[in-house]
Design an enzyme around this catalytic site. Sequence first.
Site, PDB file in Angstrom:
ATOM      1  N   ASP A  25       2.117  -6.928   3.723  1.00  0.00           N
ATOM      2  CA  ASP A  25       2.152  -5.468   3.720  1.00  0.00           C
ATOM      3  C   ASP A  25       1.883  -5.046   2.276  1.00  0.00           C
ATOM      4  O   ASP A  25       2.757  -5.169   1.420  1.00  0.00           O
ATOM      5  CB  ASP A  25       3.537  -5.005   4.205  1.00  0.00           C
ATOM      6  CG  ASP A  25       3.748  -3.500   4.050  1.00  0.00           C
ATOM      7  OD1 ASP A  25       2.801  -2.797   3.636  1.00  0.00           O
ATOM      8  OD2 ASP A  25       4.869  -3.039   4.342  1.00  0.00           O
ATOM      9  N   LYS A  87      -2.849   1.699  -4.623  1.00  0.00           N
ATOM     10  CA  LYS A  87      -3.348   1.855  -3.250  1.00  0.00           C
ATOM     11  C   LYS A  87      -3.974   3.236  -3.040  1.00  0.00           C
ATOM     12  O   LYS A  87      -4.891   3.392  -2.236  1.00  0.00           O
ATOM     13  CB  LYS A  87      -2.185   1.652  -2.286  1.00  0.00           C
ATOM     14  CG  LYS A  87      -2.557   1.621  -0.820  1.00  0.00           C
ATOM     15  CD  LYS A  87      -1.359   1.183  -0.006  1.00  0.00           C
ATOM     16  CE  LYS A  87      -1.603   1.241   1.470  1.00  0.00           C
ATOM     17  NZ  LYS A  87      -0.455   0.718   2.219  1.00  0.00           N
ATOM     18  N   GLU A 186      -1.325  -0.582   9.824  1.00  0.00           N
ATOM     19  CA  GLU A 186       0.128  -0.654   9.622  1.00  0.00           C
ATOM     20  C   GLU A 186       0.920  -0.229  10.864  1.00  0.00           C
ATOM     21  O   GLU A 186       1.850  -0.940  11.260  1.00  0.00           O
ATOM     22  CB  GLU A 186       0.531   0.209   8.412  1.00  0.00           C
ATOM     23  CG  GLU A 186       0.094  -0.434   7.103  1.00  0.00           C
ATOM     24  CD  GLU A 186       0.068   0.530   5.926  1.00  0.00           C
ATOM     25  OE1 GLU A 186       0.537   1.675   6.076  1.00  0.00           O
ATOM     26  OE2 GLU A 186      -0.420   0.133   4.861  1.00  0.00           O
ATOM     27  N   ASP A 208       6.605   6.862   9.720  1.00  0.00           N
ATOM     28  CA  ASP A 208       6.707   6.034   8.512  1.00  0.00           C
ATOM     29  C   ASP A 208       6.998   6.926   7.301  1.00  0.00           C
ATOM     30  O   ASP A 208       6.100   7.599   6.784  1.00  0.00           O
ATOM     31  CB  ASP A 208       5.369   5.277   8.345  1.00  0.00           C
ATOM     32  CG  ASP A 208       5.362   4.371   7.116  1.00  0.00           C
ATOM     33  OD1 ASP A 208       6.283   4.458   6.275  1.00  0.00           O
ATOM     34  OD2 ASP A 208       4.403   3.574   6.991  1.00  0.00           O
TER      35      ASP A 208
END
Length: 624
Positions: A25, A87, A186, A208
């Site tokens: 992850d 990211k 994800e 999330d």
Amino acid sequence: MALLQISEPGQSTAPHLHRLAVGIDLGTTNSLVASVRSGIADTLADGEGRHLLPSVVRYLKGADPVVGDVALAAAADDPLNTIASVKRIMGRGIDDVKTLGGTLPYEFAPGESGMPRICTAAGLYSPVEVSAEILRSLKRRAEASLGGDLSGVVITVPAYFDDSQRQATKDAGRLAGLPVLRLLNEPTAAAVAYGLDRKAEGVFAIYDLGGGTFDISILRLNRGVFEVLATAGDSALGGDDMDHAIADWMLRQAGVGVSGDPHGARRALRDARAAKHVLSQSAQAAVCVTRPDGSVWHGTLARAEFDALVNPIIERTVAPCRRVMRDAAITAADISEVVLVGGSTRMPRVRERAATIFCRTPLTDIDPDRVVAIGAAIQADILIGNKPSDEMLLLDVIPLSLGIEIMGGMVEKIIARNSTIPIAKAQDFTTFKDGQTAMAIHVVQGDRELVSDCRSLARFELRGIPPMVAGAGRIRVTFQIDADGLLSVSAQEQTSGAASSVVVKPSYGLSDAEIERMLRDSIVHAREDNDARNLREQQVDADRVVAALESALAADGDALLSAAERLEIEHKLSLLRSVRDGTDVACIRDGIDTLDRATREFAARRMDAGIRKALSGHRLDEFG
Ligand code: AMP
């Protein structure tokens, strides 16, 4: 690489041979690596027992980069050389990065092909290189912990990542020396961690809420196929906002100005976060603030006050949840499970809110920080072949495009090469001829433009289309590749509902070498294919014009044209017929245009006649 299946039933590669595979992850704030050991998936700790690796890299002059907690600790003192949240800029161009603006403190320089590079004391680094550094650190951890080289890795990416962001992530994996089996969304990984892929079907919401971002995704599982129906979120919403709200409150209570001293503010933020964590378990938390004069304020943050501070932040997740349901054309009642991901979903208030938004108790058994890595590890274990061959294989990519034959022997691609499977895609087609009641569907695979250069997979026919004028029938062709690599194609006429389908198994018989050759050919022949496609398009156009004119002449030629006019049109028609089979695209186009000009008057007369017929027997004022 296998085509649509990783292992064919009964042909699994030595299942007793356990190969090391991990799931990663690669998060904005933290990253994790997990693997399946003795049938149980769990995250791997570093030498000091820490599972979370802060996604932070610090570049030092004349030394190796430092990754993780040590780098994070230096972030405040050395912000320009300590890269966090990389990211956010993966796969982005220099212009995008500039618009992300003040949120990133680094200096950027343009690199090759518009890719930004970050200026550090040790030199210029692209986001891909920074991510590779994080991946390298996880690779070392995994190899130390599993005791050998990794054979396969699955890396997760947000569902909304576009192709260049995915490509950048893959490149980072390659640069880190990882054998990347595939990228996995994800939310899909989270669903896999809970074993939702083993259900027959369902609609799932993956909520999330992390430190800095909020993502909400709606997935639909249908016969082993996960489809991302919609995603929404807020890239600047998360636990960090709560830390700020609590820290501001603490400083106010202590009578200290918020903008006072930066060190004090940082300490307050750290303490605020600790208090927030305590409040996930207890009704209150002790807090203190050291004032600039050295005196200390001691206080208590009670649940009611805490809720008042964080509620407005949690409420900001509601609108994206509503939006994503609207975009997915579902209501809360359609959702069968809600999965919580991200550290902030440990907060009881967040859990309650997620439950009320979706009218169902969320799944919380798996640590929300680890759930994505765990799902990725389960996938990696299956993909590398550690599971028996009949175990459901969830995902892969298709190495060659899939499509159907359209008029003129051309291929209309429906699922593009490299799409991850499972996947489902639909496309609408129209009927070609007046009164057409059936349609032949020819399913092909390959990346060339012409059917003759692709592999034929299956043929079937859709019957029972109600007769309509050409172009009025709407046929929806749906391609669905399920978890076992089975392609099923269905076609349905949209007005009558007439349906037909076929199940295809395209993976048999095409070797890796063949795939490679086909890909090479599609590149070598790209120009030639383009010309061929143009020619076919003109030929199809010519056929359409000829067919339409023939039926118009048969219906009204005698009534509306003089003998000379008819002769003239028939002459142009035969000219077009004669050039139609040649290879000169311009000549065919010319033939079509000439015929078009020659028949304009005839078309106008037909229209007038049609209107007259429709009006006859009616008074004009009826239409007023
Ligand atoms: P992530 O980005 O998923 O790693 O989540 C990090 C966020 O989760 C940070 O804002 C943390 O403060 C928050 N978090 C972690 N554990 C807890 C907890 N027990 N209670 C509340 N928030 C937490």
